[in-house]
Design a protein around this motif. Structure first.
Motif, PDB file in Angstrom:
ATOM      1  N   GLU A 295      -3.470  -2.295   4.026  1.00  0.00           N
ATOM      2  CA  GLU A 295      -3.455  -0.991   3.267  1.00  0.00           C
ATOM      3  C   GLU A 295      -4.625  -0.168   3.686  1.00  0.00           C
ATOM      4  O   GLU A 295      -4.715   1.132   3.685  1.00  0.00           O
ATOM      5  N   GLN A 296      -5.718  -0.715   4.114  1.00  0.00           N
ATOM      6  CA  GLN A 296      -6.712   0.149   4.524  1.00  0.00           C
ATOM      7  C   GLN A 296      -6.759   0.377   6.046  1.00  0.00           C
ATOM      8  O   GLN A 296      -7.776   1.150   6.657  1.00  0.00           O
ATOM      9  N   GLY A 297      -5.603   0.088   6.665  1.00  0.00           N
ATOM     10  CA  GLY A 297      -5.656   0.051   8.212  1.00  0.00           C
ATOM     11  C   GLY A 297      -6.395  -0.916   9.100  1.00  0.00           C
ATOM     12  O   GLY A 297      -6.534  -0.688  10.263  1.00  0.00           O
ATOM     13  N   LYS A 298      -6.663  -1.891   8.349  1.00  0.00           N
ATOM     14  CA  LYS A 298      -7.024  -2.768   9.357  1.00  0.00           C
ATOM     15  C   LYS A 298      -6.066  -3.756   9.743  1.00  0.00           C
ATOM     16  O   LYS A 298      -5.370  -4.470   8.949  1.00  0.00           O
ATOM     17  N   ARG A 299      -6.394  -4.096  11.113  1.00  0.00           N
ATOM     18  CA  ARG A 299      -5.163  -4.740  11.860  1.00  0.00           C
ATOM     19  C   ARG A 299      -5.358  -6.443  11.658  1.00  0.00           C
ATOM     20  O   ARG A 299      -6.308  -6.863  11.548  1.00  0.00           O
ATOM     21  N   PHE A 300      -4.103  -7.247  11.357  1.00  0.00           N
ATOM     22  CA  PHE A 300      -4.223  -8.363  11.342  1.00  0.00           C
ATOM     23  C   PHE A 300      -4.365  -9.125  12.565  1.00  0.00           C
ATOM     24  O   PHE A 300      -3.768  -8.543  13.528  1.00  0.00           O
TER      25      PHE A 300
END
Length: 240
Positions: A189-194
């Protein structure tokens, strides 16, 4: 929205073809959804209530052939049915619509903006429809649509947060199977890629090497300190 009669003897997934046998004209049509599935298998490893199909037939009407998305995600179904796995996704057996479908645009457009889009919206009612063109590098190459009052509405942005799924989807340049290019990924949700499976392995190896390096540095410092104490006439063991 599912058009079949319970009074009919409905065909099972064992009896139905598992795809439309149409060959892909670009390897990315399998690699891109395959990567999304591989990442999901990591971040949802403790969940068994989801299924991601790649190039698999989705049967929604006994009088019509299957529709075959490049990828689709269904939530609220068993991840694994049995050791034979799924041959196809049959709605009168699964009783759950996919929440998301993905079409990877080929060099010859394959109804991504016409027939398939209409079926997903009008006949099936799929919540999220994603069209991705891997052959261009602009933001417009990713189109995420959400069904609103029977029509698909484009959601701008990259990545795009999918609240009903609890994940974001977007593109970023990276390396997968040794191929460096733009890929689709899942985001938080914070825009950090998995991370991909390969990246997790590399990260784990880097952490192991860093830990080993620190251990060796610590041992080297301890050895130097012991040598200094001995020169001063102090037995290092007496300080323990």
């Amino acid at each position: 929205m599912l058009k079949y009669s319970q009074s009919n003897c409905l065909p099972s997934s064992e009896e139905l073809p598992d795809s439309d046998d149409t060959p892909v004209d670009n390897e990315l049509q399998n690699l891109i959804p395959g990567l999304l599935k591989a990442i999901l298998a990591l971040i949802w490893s403790q969940r068994q209530d989801w299924f991601f199909g790649v190039d698999m037939g989705v049967y929604y009407d006994t009088n019509k052939p299957a529709i075959v998305p490049d990828g689709f995600l269904s939530i609220g179904v068993p991840r694994i049915i049995n050791e034979k796995l799924r041959r196809s996704y049959v709605l009168w057996e699964e009783k759950k619509l996919p929440t998301l479908v993905l079409e990877v645009v080929s060099k010859t457009y394959r109804n991504e903006y016409s027939t398939k889009k209409s079926i997903y919206a009008k006949e099936l009612g799929i919540l999220y429809y994603i069209v991705y063109n891997p052959l261009v590098s602009e933001q417009a190459s990713l189109e995420v649509y959400q069904l609103v009052n029977g029509e698909y509405v484009l959601i701008p942005g990259n990545p795009v947060w999918l609240s009903e799924i609890g994940l974001g989807i977007g593109w970023e340049k990276g390396t997968y199977q040794g191929i460096t290019r733009q890929w689709l990924y899942w985001f938080d949700e914070q825009g950090k890629r998995f991370l991909t499976p390969e990246e997790r392995i590399l990260q784990s190896e880097e952490q192991r090497l860093q830990s080993e390096r620190k251990r060796l540095e610590s041992e080297e410092k301890a050895q130097k300190l012991a040598e200094m104490l001995i020169k001063l006439g102090v037995d290092p063991e007496s300080l323990i």
